[in-house]
Design a protein around this motif. Structure first.
Motif, PDB file in Angstrom:
ATOM      1  N   ASN A 165       0.833  -1.400  -0.174  1.00 55.01           N
ATOM      2  CA  ASN A 165       0.102   0.191  -0.091  1.00 55.01           C
ATOM      3  C   ASN A 165       0.849   1.507   0.087  1.00 55.01           C
ATOM      4  O   ASN A 165       0.381   2.283  -0.661  1.00 55.01           O
ATOM      5  CB  ASN A 165      -0.943  -0.084   1.111  1.00 55.01           C
ATOM      6  CG  ASN A 165      -1.921   1.231   1.278  1.00 55.01           C
ATOM      7  OD1 ASN A 165      -2.577   1.368   0.222  1.00 55.01           O
ATOM      8  ND2 ASN A 165      -2.014   1.695   2.400  1.00 55.01           N
ATOM      9  N   ASP A 192      -3.270   1.724   8.477  1.00 53.88           N
ATOM     10  CA  ASP A 192      -3.418   1.718   7.146  1.00 53.88           C
ATOM     11  C   ASP A 192      -3.365   0.294   6.557  1.00 53.88           C
ATOM     12  O   ASP A 192      -2.357  -0.467   7.299  1.00 53.88           O
ATOM     13  CB  ASP A 192      -2.809   2.528   6.149  1.00 53.88           C
ATOM     14  CG  ASP A 192      -2.978   4.041   6.497  1.00 53.88           C
ATOM     15  OD1 ASP A 192      -4.025   4.351   6.988  1.00 53.88           O
ATOM     16  OD2 ASP A 192      -2.325   4.956   6.246  1.00 53.88           O
ATOM     17  N   ASN A 196      -2.206  -4.417  -0.632  1.00 53.82           N
ATOM     18  CA  ASN A 196      -3.476  -4.329  -1.510  1.00 53.82           C
ATOM     19  C   ASN A 196      -3.335  -5.549  -2.580  1.00 53.82           C
ATOM     20  O   ASN A 196      -2.384  -5.748  -3.283  1.00 53.82           O
ATOM     21  CB  ASN A 196      -3.395  -3.328  -2.396  1.00 53.82           C
ATOM     22  CG  ASN A 196      -3.783  -1.975  -1.568  1.00 53.82           C
ATOM     23  OD1 ASN A 196      -4.403  -2.071  -0.614  1.00 53.82           O
ATOM     24  ND2 ASN A 196      -3.210  -0.732  -1.599  1.00 53.82           N
TER      25      ASN A 196
END
Length: 401
Positions: A165, A192, A196
């Protein structure tokens, strides 16, 4: 695996003491600036440049001045593609999930993953979790590894894609998010996502079981997830070869190779890659950044990973990376070579293609050696699926028939 000394001739820039960085990270919050890289949906498409943006990661209460300020740059995903062959092979998982008592006895804390699913069926989630369970027994991190897993259309022939990410500079090297957390000793991304990952919803030939019984004509989802998580955890570098269409890759000159995504710092993975003559690709005395010479080296079919742990796991030889004569964005340089690590061999997981009925439920010793080289704490007290226990990967092949 135990840590090994660096290979002869390794550049001085890889002398950072990861142990002290972990201790420092536990005492203070991250003190570097982020290179936040926007992960594109398709590796074959270059994302558009975005406006410069910086983010400060606080140091201690007494010292909050950022060490570096870096531009936010677009990122790229790494993909796994379909191979139109029937392999009929099964690389079995070499380690089993430890009991709580075994974990306590070994003083090894398995990595914790937190997965956010979008569009996954219950069966697909089960295959994903089975792959997560394997990785969690092999690496350790002080921070939860957060993964965004999306079931969505991808390109023709693409099984899955993944990347970090965001990317961070620590000690002069670029680290993907999850590895940055592990090396620095805390969650530098402040909650976060770290990884991904996307999987092709329009592909119709998935096998979603976890038993390794994938039939001809179907592709093992658990193997694909294990592979893509490997990329998100750090099996990727920053090297690129420009296609001449714009300056988003290197300098807009067709065939020029480059590294660092414009930051001036190499990826930690890049610090171990060499040409056929054992010259490091980040040696700017030989390969200027960017340059046609570097582009030629990256498409020479002779690129190798030279980390000491990787070499030991590979029988004393450097591990050959996938470096075809034409740069293949999303595949080149970020995989082991398909011919050097063919289907059915122990370290075939991180090659760029997967055949039907090809099942790989273990990262393999070469990938684990590479992970240790780039900074992961790898479980040296493995308990194999037949009960055999050893920290020496020379016993790997005898662990499971």
């Amino acid at each position: 695996m135990n840590s090994k000394p660096k290979p002869p001739g390794a550049p001085n820039t890889i002398t950072e003491d990861r142990s002290s960085m972990r201790k420092e990270g536990r005492a203070c919050a991250a003190r570097n600036k982020v290179i936040t890289l926007t992960i594109g949906l398709l590796a074959m498409l270059a994302t558009l440049p975005v406006a410069a943006q910086t983010r400060t990661v606080d140091s201690t209460a007494e010292r909050r001045t950022p060490i570096r300020e870096l531009q936010r740059l677009p990122g790229r995903t790494i993909v796994l593609r379909v191979k139109d062959t029937v392999e009929n092979t099964f690389v079995r998982p070499q380690v089993r999930i430890l009991t709580a008592e075994e974990r306590a006895a070994k003083a090894f804390t398995p990595a914790t993953f937190d997965i956010t699913y979008t569009g996954f069926s219950a069966q697909a989630q089960a295959a994903f979790q089975a792959a997560v369970d394997i990785w969690s027994q092999l690496i350790s991190s002080p921070a939860t590894i957060r993964v965004s897993a999306v079931w969505e259309p991808l390109g023709t022939g693409v099984l899955g894609s993944a990347g970090a990410n965001s990317y961070w500079i620590i000690g002069g090297s670029i680290y993907p998010d999850a590895l940055a957390d592990a090396v620095f000793g805390s969650d530098v991304g402040s909650g976060d996502f770290d990884i991904n990952a996307s999987f092709n919803s329009t592909f119709t030939d998935w096998y979603m079981g976890t038993d390794g019984a994938t039939p001809p004509g179907q592709y093992d989802l658990m193997s694909v997830v294990l592979h893509e998580l490997g990329h998100g955890l750090g099996f990727l570098g920053t090297m690129l070869v420009d296609d001449g269409t714009d300056t988003d890759e290197c300098d807009g000159i067709d065939g020029n190779g480059c590294w660092g995504w414009g930051s001036g710092s190499p990826g930690i993975y890049d610090r171990f890659t060499q040409d056929n003559s054992a010259v490091f690709l980040i040696n700017t005395g030989v390969y200027a950044n960017p340059s046609a010479a570097l582009g030629a080296a990256l498409t020479s079919t002779n690129v190798f990973f030279s980390g000491a742990n990787t070499v030991t796991a590979n029988g004393g030889m450097r591990a050959e990376l996938y470096a075809p004569g034409a740069w293949d964005q999303g595949s080149s340089y970020a995989h082991l070579d398909e011919d050097a690590f063919p289907a059915g061999t122990a370290s075939s997981l991180m090659t760029p293609f997967l055949g039907s009925a090809e099942v790989i439920h273990d990262p393999g010793p070469v990938t684990l050696g590479l992970f240790e080289d780039i900074g992961w704490e790898v479980n040296a007290g493995l308990i194999f699926t037949d009960g055999f226990e050893s920290g020496n990967t020379s016993a790997w092949s005898s662990a499971v028939p």
